[in-house]
Design a protein around this motif. Structure first.
Motif, PDB file in Angstrom:
ATOM      1  N   GLY A   1     -48.771  71.173 -12.623  1.00 34.00           N
ATOM      2  CA  GLY A   1     -49.164  72.199 -11.661  1.00 34.00           C
ATOM      3  C   GLY A   1     -48.599  72.041 -10.281  1.00 34.00           C
ATOM      4  O   GLY A   1     -48.740  72.932  -9.439  1.00 34.00           O
ATOM      5  N   GLY A   2     -47.972  70.905  -9.995  1.00 32.04           N
ATOM      6  CA  GLY A   2     -47.415  70.682  -8.671  1.00 32.04           C
ATOM      7  C   GLY A   2     -48.448  70.348  -7.620  1.00 32.04           C
ATOM      8  O   GLY A   2     -48.240  70.619  -6.433  1.00 32.04           O
ATOM      9  N   LYS A   3     -49.557  69.712  -8.040  1.00 29.68           N
ATOM     10  CA  LYS A   3     -50.640  69.436  -7.099  1.00 29.68           C
ATOM     11  C   LYS A   3     -50.935  67.953  -6.934  1.00 29.68           C
ATOM     12  O   LYS A   3     -51.237  67.505  -5.822  1.00 29.68           O
ATOM     13  CB  LYS A   3     -51.901  70.153  -7.558  1.00 29.68           C
TER      14      LYS A   3
ATOM     15  N   HIS B   1     -43.978  70.647  -0.288  1.00 26.83           N
ATOM     16  CA  HIS B   1     -44.751  70.788  -1.524  1.00 26.83           C
ATOM     17  C   HIS B   1     -44.854  72.264  -1.860  1.00 26.83           C
ATOM     18  O   HIS B   1     -45.672  72.998  -1.296  1.00 26.83           O
ATOM     19  CB  HIS B   1     -46.120  70.144  -1.352  1.00 26.83           C
ATOM     20  N   ARG B   2     -43.974  72.693  -2.758  1.00 25.77           N
ATOM     21  CA  ARG B   2     -43.816  74.111  -3.031  1.00 25.77           C
ATOM     22  C   ARG B   2     -45.064  74.783  -3.589  1.00 25.77           C
ATOM     23  O   ARG B   2     -45.386  75.920  -3.222  1.00 25.77           O
ATOM     24  CB  ARG B   2     -42.661  74.324  -4.014  1.00 25.77           C
ATOM     25  N   ASP B   3     -45.773  74.079  -4.471  1.00 24.82           N
ATOM     26  CA  ASP B   3     -46.805  74.762  -5.248  1.00 24.82           C
ATOM     27  C   ASP B   3     -48.239  74.329  -4.925  1.00 24.82           C
ATOM     28  O   ASP B   3     -49.167  74.784  -5.599  1.00 24.82           O
ATOM     29  CB  ASP B   3     -46.535  74.570  -6.742  1.00 24.82           C
ATOM     30  N   VAL B   4     -48.414  73.481  -3.934  1.00 24.23           N
ATOM     31  CA  VAL B   4     -49.786  73.128  -3.535  1.00 24.23           C
ATOM     32  C   VAL B   4     -50.486  74.383  -3.032  1.00 24.23           C
ATOM     33  O   VAL B   4     -49.967  75.101  -2.177  1.00 24.23           O
ATOM     34  CB  VAL B   4     -49.781  72.031  -2.449  1.00 24.23           C
ATOM     35  N   GLY B   5     -51.654  74.669  -3.578  1.00 29.40           N
ATOM     36  CA  GLY B   5     -52.388  75.871  -3.201  1.00 29.40           C
ATOM     37  C   GLY B   5     -52.166  77.049  -4.119  1.00 29.40           C
ATOM     38  O   GLY B   5     -52.852  78.067  -3.996  1.00 29.40           O
ATOM     39  N   ARG B   6     -51.250  76.917  -5.087  1.00 28.22           N
ATOM     40  CA  ARG B   6     -50.979  78.037  -6.001  1.00 28.22           C
ATOM     41  C   ARG B   6     -51.807  77.977  -7.263  1.00 28.22           C
ATOM     42  O   ARG B   6     -51.806  78.916  -8.055  1.00 28.22           O
ATOM     43  CB  ARG B   6     -49.512  78.053  -6.406  1.00 28.22           C
ATOM     44  N   GLU B   7     -52.511  76.854  -7.470  1.00 24.64           N
ATOM     45  CA  GLU B   7     -53.265  76.711  -8.707  1.00 24.64           C
ATOM     46  C   GLU B   7     -54.457  77.656  -8.738  1.00 24.64           C
ATOM     47  O   GLU B   7     -54.926  78.140  -7.721  1.00 24.64           O
ATOM     48  CB  GLU B   7     -53.729  75.268  -8.913  1.00 24.64           C
TER      49      GLU B   7
ATOM     50  N   PHE C   1     -43.086  70.196  -7.162  1.00 22.40           N
ATOM     51  CA  PHE C   1     -43.259  71.505  -7.781  1.00 22.40           C
ATOM     52  C   PHE C   1     -44.039  71.362  -9.075  1.00 22.40           C
ATOM     53  O   PHE C   1     -44.192  70.256  -9.618  1.00 22.40           O
ATOM     54  CB  PHE C   1     -41.898  72.166  -8.064  1.00 22.40           C
ATOM     55  N   GLY C   2     -44.516  72.483  -9.581  1.00 23.37           N
ATOM     56  CA  GLY C   2     -45.200  72.518 -10.870  1.00 23.37           C
ATOM     57  C   GLY C   2     -44.348  73.219 -11.906  1.00 23.37           C
ATOM     58  O   GLY C   2     -43.842  74.327 -11.658  1.00 23.37           O
ATOM     59  N   TYR C   3     -44.193  72.607 -13.070  1.00 27.57           N
ATOM     60  CA  TYR C   3     -43.374  73.214 -14.116  1.00 27.57           C
ATOM     61  C   TYR C   3     -43.899  74.577 -14.536  1.00 27.57           C
ATOM     62  O   TYR C   3     -43.131  75.458 -14.932  1.00 27.57           O
ATOM     63  CB  TYR C   3     -43.286  72.280 -15.321  1.00 27.57           C
ATOM     64  N   LYS C   4     -45.200  74.784 -14.437  1.00 24.83           N
ATOM     65  CA  LYS C   4     -45.746  76.077 -14.869  1.00 24.83           C
ATOM     66  C   LYS C   4     -45.351  77.199 -13.908  1.00 24.83           C
ATOM     67  O   LYS C   4     -45.480  78.382 -14.249  1.00 24.83           O
ATOM     68  CB  LYS C   4     -47.262  76.002 -14.999  1.00 24.83           C
ATOM     69  N   HIS C   5     -44.832  76.845 -12.726  1.00 22.61           N
ATOM     70  CA  HIS C   5     -44.350  77.839 -11.768  1.00 22.61           C
ATOM     71  C   HIS C   5     -42.826  77.948 -11.770  1.00 22.61           C
ATOM     72  O   HIS C   5     -42.265  78.716 -10.991  1.00 22.61           O
ATOM     73  CB  HIS C   5     -44.829  77.484 -10.361  1.00 22.61           C
TER      74      HIS C   5
END
Length: 299
Positions: free
Chosen positions: A265-267, A293-299, A183-187
């Protein structure tokens, strides 16, 4: 931790699952998935009848081997009766697996508003009042749960995958199930994580132009992250910690462990480390490992 004595699932006996959680968090979806997996699903059975249902299943000559009871706050004396039933099933060797579905208040409110439904406990107040009352009522069951799944950022397909992993045909033969999620901390933090580890101590591939557009599942980023000073030492020591924690969870009767691995960012870093942790844990006896991978593609 529940403090329950671990009772192994009985080979050839009745498997019992109790599905509960907040209204709007996905109980209906969970019930459909369990039905697809071959479970006999009963919706909103009064707690005092669960033991009777299990006894009937035991006498069904193998026609019913897995029973899932979906519970919500419509049940009379919900938490007190259900807690007593779980303890009684524990004592007789039919320990149920308890799945609790959760979601953030903001997501639940949005779901209720989108469906133009009122919350079952809101009365004349707001949806948020009903959610708060339900959280308080369900808190003892949340603490009893073997597996808590937060559906705030999960699609229906991701929820289905999580339930299939925990309750599919393979699950009865698995001593311990570990989910590693990046995960990404910013999310925001994953609310259903049992353990959280921060990989921001490693250099960030985001600042390397040729790596920026790739993620930690790709060889270029993976090799960069794993070659950094401290990465290998971290993996070795954290795996030892996970073995210690996993053994303790099993002693307490908890068969599911969710490990969250974070970076900015979780990437990149969290993804590479999560993949490597999962790869190494997969070789341990009696442990089933899944990675997401929760946040891959959310950046």
């Amino acid at each position: 931790m529940t403090g329950r004595t671990e009772v192994p699932v009985r080979t050839g006996g009745i498997e019992v699952a109790i599905v509960s959680g907040l209204s709007g968090a996905g109980r209906s979806t969970a019930a459909k998935v369990l039905e697809d997996l071959g479970w006999f699903v009963v919706d909103n059975l009064p707690p005092e009848l669960i033991e009777t249902m299990v006894d009937l299943g035991t006498r069904s000559s193998g026609q019913v081997t897995r029973i899932a009871v979906v519970m919500d706050v419509r049940s009379r004396a919900f938490t007190a009766d259900l807690g007593a039933v779980i303890k009684e099933l524990d004592a007789r060797g039919d320990r149920p697996r308890v799945l609790f579905l959760d979601a953030s208040d903001a997501v639940l409110i949005r779901r209720f508003e989108a469906n133009r439904r009122s919350h079952p406990l809101q009365g004349g107040g707001r949806i948020s009042d009903g959610i708060a009352a339900e959280r308080e009522l369900l808190s003892p069951l949340h603490d009893l749960a073997d597996l808590v799944v937060d559906t705030s950022n999960r699609s229906v397909h991701q929820l289905r995958a999580a339930i299939e992993s925990a309750f599919g045909d393979h699950a009865a033969d698995v001593g311990h199930s570990v989910t590693v999620v990046s995960f990404g901390y910013k999310h925001g933090l994953p609310p259903d994580a049992d353990l959280v580890v921060d990989m921001r101590f490693l250099p960030n591939p985001h600042w390397i132009p040729e790596l920026r557009e790739h993620d930690g599942r790709e060889a270029e980023v993976r090799d960069y992250v794993l070659s950094q000073e401290g990465a290998e030492e971290f993996l070795d020591r954290y795996l030892e910690l996970l073995r210690l924690v996993g053994a303790g969870y099993r002693r307490e009767g908890k068969r599911y462990l969710t490990v969250a691995v974070g970076c900015t960012g979780g990437k990149h870093r969290s993804v590479a480390i999560a993949e490597e942790l999962a790869r190494r844990m997969a070789g341990q006896d009696g442990v089933r490992v899944t990675v997401s991978h929760r946040d891959v593609g959310r950046e």
